[in-house]
Design a protein around this motif. Structure first.
Motif, mmCIF file in Angstrom:
data_model
loop_
_atom_site.group_PDB
_atom_site.id
_atom_site.type_symbol
_atom_site.label_atom_id
_atom_site.label_comp_id
_atom_site.label_asym_id
_atom_site.label_seq_id
_atom_site.Cartn_x
_atom_site.Cartn_y
_atom_site.Cartn_z
ATOM 1 N N ASP A 168 4.535 -7.427 -3.338
ATOM 2 C CA ASP A 168 3.398 -6.726 -3.947
ATOM 3 C C ASP A 168 2.258 -7.663 -4.342
ATOM 4 O OD1 ASP A 168 5.044 -4.517 -3.770
ATOM 5 O OD2 ASP A 168 4.781 -3.898 -5.851
ATOM 6 N N ASN A 169 1.095 -7.056 -4.454
ATOM 7 C CA ASN A 169 -0.097 -7.645 -5.074
ATOM 8 C C ASN A 169 -0.749 -8.770 -4.274
ATOM 9 O OD1 ASN A 169 0.977 -6.004 -6.996
ATOM 10 N ND2 ASN A 169 0.806 -7.421 -8.704
ATOM 11 N N PHE A 194 1.805 1.521 -9.568
ATOM 12 C CA PHE A 194 1.915 0.229 -10.260
ATOM 13 C C PHE A 194 1.822 0.447 -11.763
ATOM 14 C CE2 PHE A 194 -2.511 0.017 -11.555
ATOM 15 C CZ PHE A 194 -3.093 0.905 -10.670
ATOM 16 N N HIS A 235 -5.618 -2.243 -9.156
ATOM 17 C CA HIS A 235 -4.324 -2.558 -9.776
ATOM 18 C C HIS A 235 -4.480 -2.846 -11.269
ATOM 19 C CE1 HIS A 235 -0.376 -4.636 -10.200
ATOM 20 N NE2 HIS A 235 -0.035 -3.988 -9.113
ATOM 21 N N HIS A 251 -1.645 -0.308 -2.241
ATOM 22 C CA HIS A 251 -1.104 -0.532 -3.588
ATOM 23 C C HIS A 251 -2.233 -0.473 -4.623
ATOM 24 C CE1 HIS A 251 1.808 -1.757 -6.525
ATOM 25 N NE2 HIS A 251 1.472 -3.016 -6.603
HETATM 26 ZN ZN LIG Z 1 1.784 -4.340 -8.139
#
Ligand SMILES: [Zn+2]
Length: 222
Positions: A9-10, A105, A66, A62
């Motif tokens: 992720d991220n 998230f 975020h 995602h």
């Molecule tokens: Zn994340």
């Protein structure tokens, strides 16, 4: 035989992602990369995401920024910005990036109503998204050494672990090869399939797992 699905992720990040991609390639593994808006902001990061696609990995929306979890700001504008603007950015910069998957998230991977607002679920339905959750968060960002043991404990106890890691320069990814060796020694199968319990929506249709996930308290890694 227990199964493991790898998700990152991220990212991507220039510092950590290239070696993660090489480690996966060397072992013939595929993973899910859940990318955020800034992944597509620089030519270098954009190139890395293109590279992921060409190496056969799955790309997941995602969110754009975020920052605020979707359930913590129920406005339609927030859902539009985080989901739809990111979707457009991905379409514009990546072309065909595969099936539409989204991952929510917030709060270090806790499950709960903060993950979605009604507006965000409606938006995902409208765009026929599938939604990918997780069942293991070893918090590699704050425990760059110890995450390996935490993750292995989940892999051993769960039939099918969907593991959240981060391809970010925290130092955690230095232990990825060792982790994968240990998983191999345990006879665990690494797959890019995901179990039903971690899929909250399929092509815009809510699944049974959705309502359970939003009320369930976190079960592991705490
Ligand atoms: Zn994340």
């Amino acid at each position: 035989m227990n199964k493991l699905t790898l998700t990152f992720d991220n990212g991507p990040s220039i510092e950590a992602t290239p070696s993660v991609l090489d480690v996966l390639d060397q072992r013939g593994l595929h993973a899910w990369f859940c990318v955020i808006g800034k992944s597509l902001a620089t030519p270098e990061a954009h190139q890395l995401v293109t590279e992921m696609i060409s190496r056969g990995h799955r790309i997941v929306n995602h969110s754009l920024t975020h920052r605020t979890p979707l359930g913590d700001d129920p406005s339609d504008q927030h859902a539009q910005r985080e989901i739809v603007e990111m979707h457009s950015l991905m379409d514009d910069t990546l072309g065909d990036w595969g099936d539409r998957w989204f991952r929510p998230f917030g709060r270090g991977g806790e499950l709960g109503p903060h993950l979605f607002s009604d507006a965000s679920l409606a938006t995902l339905t409208e765009l026929s998204y599938s939604v990918l959750l997780w069942n293991s968060v070893p918090r590699d960002w704050e425990d760059p050494l110890g995450w390996v043991e935490t993750a292995l404990a989940d892999v051993i106890t769960q039939d099918h672990t969907v593991l959240v890691l981060h391809d970010l320069p925290t130092g955690a990814m230095n232990r990825l090869p060792e982790f994968l060796d240990k998983v191999d020694q345990l006879g665990v199968e690494i797959t890019n399939d995901v179990p039903d319990e971690c899929v909250l929506m399929r092509s815009g249709e809510e699944t049974l797992a959705l309502r359970t996930a939003l009320i369930e308290l976190p079960t592991s890694s705490n």
